[in-house]
Design an enzyme around this catalytic site. Sequence first.
Site, short mmCIF file in Angstrom:
data_model
loop_
_atom_site.label_atom_id
_atom_site.label_comp_id
_atom_site.label_asym_id
_atom_site.label_seq_id
_atom_site.Cartn_x
_atom_site.Cartn_y
_atom_site.Cartn_z
N LYS A 1 0.86 -1.19 0.00
CA LYS A 1 0.00 0.00 0.00
C LYS A 1 0.89 1.23 0.00
CE LYS A 1 -4.54 0.88 0.46
NZ LYS A 1 -5.68 -0.02 0.20
N1 GLU Z 1 -7.47 0.06 -3.03
C1 GLU Z 1 -8.20 -1.15 -3.26
C2 GLU Z 1 -8.23 -2.00 -2.01
O1 GLU Z 1 -8.06 -1.52 -0.93
C3 GLU Z 1 -7.74 -1.90 -4.50
C4 GLU Z 1 -6.29 -2.24 -4.54
C5 GLU Z 1 -5.86 -2.82 -5.87
O2 GLU Z 1 -6.66 -2.97 -6.78
O3 GLU Z 1 -4.67 -3.15 -5.96
O4 GLU Z 1 -8.50 -3.18 -2.08
#
Ligand code: GLU
Length: 444
Positions: free
Chosen positions: A134
């Site tokens: 993240k």
């Molecule tokens: N931000 C989204 C989540 O928290 C998607 C992350 C992604 O597609 O890599 O799952």
Amino acid sequence: MSPSLSSPSADSPTGPDNPYGHSLPSYLQAENLGPWGNYLQQVDRVIPHLGNLARWAETLKRPKRVLIVDVPIHMDDGSIAHFEGYRVQHNVSRGPGKGGVRFHQDVTLSEVMALSAWMSVKNAAVNVPYGGAKGGIRVDPKKLSLGELERMTRRYTSEIGIIIGPNKDIPAPDVNTNEQIMAWMMDTYSMNTGSTATGVVTGKPVDLGGSLGRREATGRGVFTVGTEAAHRINLKIFGERVAIQGFGNVGGVAGKLFAEAGALVVAVQDNGGTIYREAGLDVPALLKHVAATGSVGGFASAEVLATDKFWDVPCDILIPAALEQQITAANAHRIQARMLIEGANGPTTPAADDILQSRNVLVLPDVIANAGGVTVSYFEWVQDFSSFFWDEDEINARLVKIMKNAFAGIWQVAEEHNVSLRTATFIVACKRILHTRELRGLYP
Ligand code: GLU
């Protein structure tokens, strides 16, 4: 510091019995009580169910790699501003790191670490071949001009360019980031590496290697898992009352799908206000209003509620789809719903989880409920590699199949172990992560 959180398990290689080491490094300990502390408590709850794999469990309590970057940019007024950015790769045992990037004034390292760890669990829960990662920048993007936003995004991408890549770590949208930001990230990475690399990010515009259905995927997954769970507790969707916090990419799409299935969306809260209508809000009109004005505030034909009253709203299904730590020991006892579907990441604290469980409120945890987004991100990445693109029906059908199968497996584990769906999801996911960890072995 809470002893139950800070003491590693007895067989931890760096536990108190280990003459070579000590407990977790200070920045990993749970005393901050933020999202990372919540995550550590969730991990502690799963360890007793991991059997022999528990010897690897401390892997889950330490991010593999943490990068903090300075992001300096020229502002429109001629000054230079510095923003703090992060990219955390929690685990890459099952594949490259994968997870979104959020731009928010309250982003912290603790938050991004927790979000990266939840991505590891989520990706393993739906069995897509990724680890967890993240990123984020501590900024209120609403205060930036479009040019400033682009310069900040590009500089951040360059700074984290040393650890991202289509086979290393693949960012995606999250809170306050969108298709345009993904296009800038893809372009910056591609210009820096000298070839167009569409697979370095997902959630791109469809004309730039994005996938049909990606924008709606998280909300569609919330609806799919919600429907699957509802059947199992004799909750109909038709006529049930739904309350939603956050009406963007996740809450807005989920609200639309629930309303189309005959549910009454009675309350919606976002940072522009809290609105209520006992007979059900006109969801298509509300979506138009939000698209035009940026929030639900000022929507006609609805009562306005005080912010805190949202938690008392009479409803059957509650969908927190905004930020983490919304449902705590302070408000969990007020929730009227029979089922809570976590569209957001980390909206419920462990203490609130216990209160909800004791009150028989079924919690569908983030790590499965909102996994639809990353599942279609995986489809996007696969399509980019093969340069062969699928139609939307195929994408939605594959998404629904993965979500239903994953949820059925988790439900079964919850029954077998007599645990919450959150702990069951962690059991399924952590076993997968630690099994690959063990198979790969320690090297160098
Ligand atoms: N931000 C989204 C989540 O928290 C998607 C992350 C992604 O597609 O890599 O799952």
